[in-house]
Design a protein around this motif. Structure first.
Motif, PDB file in Angstrom:
ATOM      1  N   LEU A  62     -35.921  28.297  34.493  1.00 26.64           N
ATOM      2  CA  LEU A  62     -35.866  27.853  33.072  1.00 26.64           C
ATOM      3  C   LEU A  62     -37.200  28.193  32.143  1.00 26.64           C
ATOM      4  O   LEU A  62     -37.078  28.187  31.094  1.00 26.64           O
ATOM      5  N   ALA A  63     -38.292  28.461  33.040  1.00 24.51           N
ATOM      6  CA  ALA A  63     -39.330  28.471  32.304  1.00 24.51           C
ATOM      7  C   ALA A  63     -39.495  29.660  31.409  1.00 24.51           C
ATOM      8  O   ALA A  63     -39.772  29.305  30.194  1.00 24.51           O
ATOM      9  N   PRO A  64     -39.106  30.874  31.442  1.00 23.50           N
ATOM     10  CA  PRO A  64     -38.769  31.813  30.575  1.00 23.50           C
ATOM     11  C   PRO A  64     -37.877  31.651  29.736  1.00 23.50           C
ATOM     12  O   PRO A  64     -38.151  31.877  28.395  1.00 23.50           O
ATOM     13  N   LEU A  65     -36.625  30.893  29.933  1.00 23.43           N
ATOM     14  CA  LEU A  65     -35.718  30.729  28.867  1.00 23.43           C
ATOM     15  C   LEU A  65     -36.079  29.872  27.974  1.00 23.43           C
ATOM     16  O   LEU A  65     -35.705  29.938  26.838  1.00 23.43           O
ATOM     17  N   THR A  67     -39.213  29.243  27.176  1.00 21.65           N
ATOM     18  CA  THR A  67     -40.155  29.811  26.341  1.00 21.65           C
ATOM     19  C   THR A  67     -39.542  30.788  25.248  1.00 21.65           C
ATOM     20  O   THR A  67     -39.972  30.538  24.030  1.00 21.65           O
ATOM     21  N   ALA A  68     -38.389  31.262  25.401  1.00 14.45           N
ATOM     22  CA  ALA A  68     -37.787  32.069  24.388  1.00 14.45           C
ATOM     23  C   ALA A  68     -36.773  31.107  23.353  1.00 14.45           C
ATOM     24  O   ALA A  68     -37.130  31.331  22.044  1.00 14.45           O
ATOM     25  N   VAL A  69     -36.587  29.841  23.966  1.00 14.17           N
ATOM     26  CA  VAL A  69     -36.258  28.912  22.790  1.00 14.17           C
ATOM     27  C   VAL A  69     -37.345  28.292  21.932  1.00 14.17           C
ATOM     28  O   VAL A  69     -37.241  28.149  20.936  1.00 14.17           O
ATOM     29  N   ALA A  70     -38.438  28.047  22.604  1.00 14.54           N
ATOM     30  CA  ALA A  70     -39.544  27.858  21.745  1.00 14.54           C
ATOM     31  C   ALA A  70     -39.766  28.842  20.749  1.00 14.54           C
ATOM     32  O   ALA A  70     -40.408  28.433  19.498  1.00 14.54           O
ATOM     33  N   TYR A  71     -39.960  30.073  21.099  1.00 12.26           N
ATOM     34  CA  TYR A  71     -40.077  31.187  20.305  1.00 12.26           C
ATOM     35  C   TYR A  71     -38.992  31.055  18.851  1.00 12.26           C
ATOM     36  O   TYR A  71     -39.578  31.183  17.883  1.00 12.26           O
ATOM     37  N   LEU A 170     -37.153  20.647  27.545  1.00  8.66           N
ATOM     38  CA  LEU A 170     -35.958  21.459  28.152  1.00  8.66           C
ATOM     39  C   LEU A 170     -35.835  21.342  29.709  1.00  8.66           C
ATOM     40  O   LEU A 170     -34.823  21.471  30.209  1.00  8.66           O
ATOM     41  N   VAL A 171     -37.207  21.875  30.260  1.00 12.17           N
ATOM     42  CA  VAL A 171     -37.223  22.037  31.503  1.00 12.17           C
ATOM     43  C   VAL A 171     -36.710  20.484  32.355  1.00 12.17           C
ATOM     44  O   VAL A 171     -35.813  20.656  33.261  1.00 12.17           O
ATOM     45  N   ARG A 172     -37.344  19.660  31.841  1.00 13.98           N
ATOM     46  CA  ARG A 172     -37.221  18.232  32.554  1.00 13.98           C
ATOM     47  C   ARG A 172     -35.696  17.915  32.462  1.00 13.98           C
ATOM     48  O   ARG A 172     -34.790  17.264  33.212  1.00 13.98           O
ATOM     49  N   LEU A 173     -34.872  18.031  31.203  1.00 15.81           N
ATOM     50  CA  LEU A 173     -33.470  17.611  30.930  1.00 15.81           C
ATOM     51  C   LEU A 173     -32.687  18.479  31.735  1.00 15.81           C
ATOM     52  O   LEU A 173     -31.333  18.256  31.763  1.00 15.81           O
TER      53      LEU A 173
END
Length: 251
Positions: A62-65, A67-71, A170-173
């Motif tokens: 989830l971490a890189p995914l 990050t892409a959403v944040a971008y 996002l990661v927590r949810l």
């Protein structure tokens, strides 16, 4: 009218011009090299988590995914706010160390800083021991965007917090549902799926199933060989043939 952030931008860019040329080049490279290093760390974090708990692997994926959403969120906000770059808007500022982005490539928030903040927190959640590395990396990466003259200080500060907050939420949810998917993937019969999800803790290499060593066979007891019984009366010494007992034969 000048603002406090304009004055801070001028101070930082003037400081940048006073630094040695090798340091200026290092700052230019770091703005892009930081993204590459974060990408490598994402891969390492995923590889480490493949043999761990499904929740750990879920966070690493989830971490890189996230990050892409944040971008993407940063890009949408930038398109809506339309803040001009300081290298064109701040009067009396020195020229930037790199080429000023064209008009229409807006300044707020900083995409680089958003990605840096998101990646730093995502990696810290997936691999807590490297938080002491990723967080300073993100801060330096954000500062370098002001140092080279293409962002305001508030651009990078908001970008860091914005990216970190999106990834954390996002990661927590989504960790729990993704962990269930990961567990199902480990039981798949498709090789590429089980390779990606990993065998998990205490698992063998075959299709994600638990490897249980076969019990050692109990030592078998061979039958004790009985020595042949030798009856001297049953043999005829001269001819080495068995004598017939005619006394027992009926007439």
């Amino acid at each position: 009218m000048d603002t406090m952030t304009d004055d801070l931008y001028r101070d930082i860019t003037e400081f940048a011009h006073d630094t040695p040329s090798w340091f200026q080049h290092l700052a230019e490279v770091w703005t892009e090299l930081g993204l590459l290093l974060f990408g490598v760390l994402f891969i390492v974090a995923w590889w480490r988590a493949r043999r761990g708990d499904p929740r750990a692997l879920a966070v690493a994926v989830l971490a890189p995914l996230a990050t892409a959403v944040a971008y993407v969120c940063s890009e949408l906000a930038k398109s809506a706010i339309d803040e001009e770059r300081p290298c064109r808007a701040v009067s009396g500022a020195l020229r930037p160390l790199v080429e000023c982005p064209p008009h229409g490539d807006w300044s707020f928030p900083s995409n680089h800083s958003t990605i840096a903040g998101a990646a730093a927190i995502g990696l810290a959640l997936a691999w807590p021991r490297i938080a002491a590395l990723t967080v300073p990396m993100a801060v330096l990466m954000a500062f370098s965007r002001v140092f080279v003259g293409v962002h305001y200080p508030h651009d990078v500060a908001v970008g860091l917090v914005f990216g970190a907050l999106i990834v954390f939420l996002l990661v927590r949810l989504t960790t729990r549902p993704v962990a269930r998917i990961t567990l199902a993937m480990r039981g798949s019969s498709t090789g590429i799926v089980t390779w990606f999800a990993g065998p998990g803790p205490g698992r063998g290499r075959g299709r994600g199933r638990t490897h249980v060593p076969a019990p050692a066979p109990a030592p078998s007891q061979a039958p004790t060989a009985q020595p042949p019984v030798y009856d001297p009366a049953a043999y005829d010494p001269p001819t080495m043939t068995i004598r017939r007992d005619d006394t027992q034969r009926p007439y």
